[in-house]
Design a protein around this motif. Sequence first.
Motif, PDB file in Angstrom:
ATOM      1  N   ALA A 106      52.426  70.892  -2.851  1.00 26.91           N
ATOM      2  CA  ALA A 106      52.066  70.806  -1.432  1.00 26.91           C
ATOM      3  C   ALA A 106      50.894  69.864  -1.217  1.00 26.91           C
ATOM      4  CB  ALA A 106      51.728  72.197  -0.895  1.00 26.91           C
ATOM      5  N   TYR A 107      49.924  69.882  -2.109  1.00 28.03           N
ATOM      6  CA  TYR A 107      48.778  68.988  -1.949  1.00 28.03           C
ATOM      7  C   TYR A 107      49.217  67.532  -2.075  1.00 28.03           C
ATOM      8  CZ  TYR A 107      44.009  67.276  -2.243  1.00 28.03           C
ATOM      9  OH  TYR A 107      42.831  66.617  -2.000  1.00 28.03           O
ATOM     10  N   GLY A 108      50.092  67.273  -3.021  1.00 34.27           N
ATOM     11  CA  GLY A 108      50.591  65.910  -3.168  1.00 34.27           C
ATOM     12  C   GLY A 108      51.375  65.440  -1.965  1.00 34.27           C
ATOM     13  N   LEU A 109      52.244  66.319  -1.426  1.00 35.54           N
ATOM     14  CA  LEU A 109      53.027  65.937  -0.255  1.00 35.54           C
ATOM     15  C   LEU A 109      52.150  65.792   0.985  1.00 35.54           C
ATOM     16  CD1 LEU A 109      56.204  68.160  -0.744  1.00 35.54           C
ATOM     17  CD2 LEU A 109      55.940  65.722  -1.220  1.00 35.54           C
ATOM     18  N   SER A 110      51.109  66.605   1.114  1.00 35.59           N
ATOM     19  CA  SER A 110      50.181  66.465   2.237  1.00 35.59           C
ATOM     20  C   SER A 110      49.473  65.122   2.169  1.00 35.59           C
ATOM     21  CB  SER A 110      49.159  67.608   2.222  1.00 35.59           C
ATOM     22  OG  SER A 110      49.781  68.853   2.427  1.00 35.59           O
TER      23      SER A 110
END
Length: 567
Positions: free
Chosen positions: A459-463
């Motif tokens: 999720a952090y990467g996609l954000s």
Amino acid sequence: MLPRLIPEITRGTDLLQVRAGGGEEVFRETVPLARQDFVRAELVIFPLAFVLLWLYQRRAMAALVPILAGLFAMMIGLALLRGVLTFTEISTFALNLTLAMGLGLGIDYCLFVIQRFREEMRGGKDRAAAVAGAVEHAGRTVLFSGLTVATSLAVLFALPFDFLRSFAYAGIAVVIGGLVAAVLVLPAVLASIGGTMLPRRERPERAAGFWHGLATRVMRRPLVFGGLATVLLLVLASPFLGLRFGVADDRILPLEASSRQTQEVVRQSFPAEETDAIQLVSRKAVTADVTAYATSLSRLPGVAQVDSAAGSFAGGQRVGDGDPSRFQGEGTWLSVVPSAAALADDPVRLVQAVRAVPPPFEVLVGGYPAELSDYRASVVDRLPLVLALMLGVTFVVLFLMTRSLIIPIKATLLNVLSLGVMFGAIVWIFQDGNLSGLLGFTPTGTLDPSIPILMLCVAYGLSMDYEVFLLSRIKEEYDRTGDTEQAVAAGLQRGAPLITAAGGILALTFAAYATAQVMFVQMLGVGMAVAVLVDATVIRAVLVPSLMRLAGPLNWWPRGRASTPAR
């Protein structure tokens, strides 16, 4: 070996039915069910993604090509993982993640390149020049985006478990596949059939559309809009404060799974679980020491019985004769049998209680509950390191793209807020049991740390993925005009529609896994869908403009206005 043995040992008659249970059998049943969940979800996602892409692009070919790019990213990712298998093992769940992320990232990256190609063509360039411009500008942004996703997942290498490291290999492999599809393959497609990607009726580009107006209104009252959005997200994230880590058991499976049915019988009908005992081994011991130690262990809450060479003990009393086979030369071993209730409630706490009893001789603690305890402790203990690496590496990537120290700090804070909402959702739903009837799972009151840590990195990467796309458009406008407010409004007008569409498709990709039979897969799908939707809407549409307005010229410190476009 186990799959071949199960049919042999579970044969029954009208008088006696033998069933298999235990941790190994639960895992054996989980793998094929999870594989079915992913395949079934993908079959639903492909036609829905095509419809959404067609509604957004208004050309069938422009909708089909990103989906083909997603398939290409999957194949490249799986091919790269085949090479990784030559020197390490890859979890089946990591292969499933390759399918989920491959489609989403392939579509996202290609959408941004196609959108830029359309803009270049709209500006009067011929097809070859438009392809070159799209690769030069959007391609650079896609590369930075892929780097943020890959580095976010690469921090899983810091964890000493092959299961979690498998997701790092899978994530990096699928990012490479998506980048190859968007930066190398797609330009060739655009050069040959790029005309079929253009809308049949070119709509005049509006400088002050919906997103421009929204950004302008937000920046007029940044404290009001930003404050309200922050309060809303903090309220949604508040269940995260009640997060309790535990260990997964058979209840991650559906009710009809045979191993779960077996464990349900054990929980309801048997007071103890001999097969999941805590094993204590010593190389040096005498009978008197064993008797006193076993007696003390048997008094612990949650311990049904302690079997040893000196006898069996329950509640501090001897209940059985000694077992000479438990002596091994000069050493001995004890079996601490937990009650079914203790094993279902919190086996980690029971292991800690056993280890807290002072042994009269040196002992090694093993067995299934101890393995779970050590695994959870290792994962949780290294969580600060994972967070530090993830935040630090992505900060460096954003600094290299923007040449600003303030923008990466703000991006990090916003993404942490987005992650808070995601964890608030999974705690409220999967730990506390809300919506369990709708989704069809059994809550246990705790969360296994493995899947949340994986979700944290993904999720952090996609954000950051969407942050890179939006910031690239804002910075391009700022490099051209030198006006932060104008740059934010214009960047949002150009970037937000595409980010919203891409985020909606990616959220749909993950949300399809809410129909899964395995709770882990459901949790991954629901949590990631929430994170992507919050990030692509409230974060990018409200909080980014408000914070950019409040920071003003400091946004670009220490570099200030750039002399050349960044994208």
